[in-house]
Design an enzyme around this catalytic site. Sequence first.
Site, PDB file in Angstrom:
ATOM      1  N   SER A 122      -9.190   2.028  -3.187  1.00 45.76           N
ATOM      2  CA  SER A 122      -8.004   1.181  -2.999  1.00 45.76           C
ATOM      3  C   SER A 122      -8.048  -0.104  -3.807  1.00 45.76           C
ATOM      4  O   SER A 122      -7.012  -0.737  -4.023  1.00 45.76           O
ATOM      5  CB  SER A 122      -7.825   0.834  -1.512  1.00 45.76           C
ATOM      6  OG  SER A 122      -8.932   0.104  -1.027  1.00 45.76           O
ATOM      7  N   ASP A 139      -4.592  -8.489   3.052  1.00 45.31           N
ATOM      8  CA  ASP A 139      -4.715  -7.927   4.396  1.00 45.31           C
ATOM      9  C   ASP A 139      -6.172  -8.062   4.823  1.00 45.31           C
ATOM     10  O   ASP A 139      -6.932  -8.794   4.188  1.00 45.31           O
ATOM     11  CB  ASP A 139      -4.179  -6.481   4.462  1.00 45.31           C
ATOM     12  CG  ASP A 139      -4.954  -5.499   3.583  1.00 45.31           C
ATOM     13  OD1 ASP A 139      -6.099  -5.821   3.176  1.00 45.31           O
ATOM     14  OD2 ASP A 139      -4.433  -4.399   3.311  1.00 45.31           O
ATOM     15  N   HIS A 167      -8.240  -6.219   1.736  1.00 49.16           N
ATOM     16  CA  HIS A 167      -7.942  -6.270   0.304  1.00 49.16           C
ATOM     17  C   HIS A 167      -7.555  -7.670  -0.159  1.00 49.16           C
ATOM     18  O   HIS A 167      -6.879  -8.394   0.566  1.00 49.16           O
ATOM     19  CB  HIS A 167      -6.809  -5.290  -0.025  1.00 49.16           C
ATOM     20  CG  HIS A 167      -7.111  -3.880   0.385  1.00 49.16           C
ATOM     21  ND1 HIS A 167      -6.672  -3.348   1.590  1.00 49.16           N
ATOM     22  CD2 HIS A 167      -7.821  -2.914  -0.240  1.00 49.16           C
ATOM     23  CE1 HIS A 167      -7.102  -2.090   1.686  1.00 49.16           C
ATOM     24  NE2 HIS A 167      -7.797  -1.807   0.583  1.00 49.16           N
TER      25      HIS A 167
END
Length: 358
Positions: free
Chosen positions: A43, A333, A336
């Site tokens: 990610s 978040d 991340h």
Amino acid sequence: MGKFRSTLLLVCLIQVLFFFISSASSSSSSGKKVPAIIVFGDSSVDSGNNNFIPTIARSNFEPYGRDFFGGFPTGRFSNGRIPPDFISEAFGLKPYVPAYLDPSYNISDFAVGVCFASAGTGYDNATSNVADVIPLWKEVEYYKEYQKKLRSHLGTDKANKIIREALYLVSIGTNDFLENYYTLPERQLEFTIEEYEDFLIGLAENFLRGLYDLGARKVSLTGVPPMGCLPLERATNILEYHGCVEEYNNVALEFNGKLGQLVTKLNKELPGFQLVDANAFDFILQIITQPSRFGFEDSGVGCCGTGRFEMGFLCDPNSPFTCPDANKYVFWDAFHPSAKTSQLVSNYITQTHLSKFL
């Protein structure tokens, strides 16, 4: 008559000057050291591949992407752009790298940049099973498919040159520890943490040798960040007053050290291989521990929701707690970085580790 000759001479001079400018411009663009950015990983670098597979590990909804071009979610786990986008722009290419599985792009787009990464994946196949995402071996299969399409589109010689001269960005490993080893019992029963690190290093070596065999020569390998300082880990670290989990940071340091040794080994053994140890652990830790120095106000929680637990679907578009300005936060978040952090880290990696490719 003299005036006519003077005018004719001036026109000729302008044409010659235009020719040289055009030639210089053409030669400059065709002579780029890096004609494309090709991305593998999780990610931290996924630009939206997970949108097109059946998984809960997605971010193709608001408020993700609110600071991206056009202000819409793309599947990037960020409020805006992510490191490959900034690095691509730094190399004079497009300001974003598209996801390979996104049908709105085609091989002409992918010829200058393509992302095979999948949020939630790892070196370990068992890690990709946690959220049913694309395992690393499948990312490589997509890359092989891409090579065939590229050769068909550009011809073998041009395609092979892009494959050889492209800069490959690899960012992966955090999920192997946080989503797999420290969360599920299987690998803990099988390996000590040091043994698991070595297991992952073996998988990383096989992957990198495979890329080399497929024609890759310029590869940037990023290790894991100070994962004990991610907001999610700090939120659950109640006994230490929500400080960074030092055990996780120490594992990250140890693992990154082993990756560095692997880089040295492969550069010696594989002729023409330019594998770069793009370790940004110390720089990221500086941002987290000295946020005001970099223009941030908060590094303990993320911008989305309460910033302590939310990521993916928990990052609710209707949450009243989401901050108005993500640029004030190191994290977007609970897992991340914000786009501003990604830009800072990308600039650091480009200037410190990838400058020889510019």
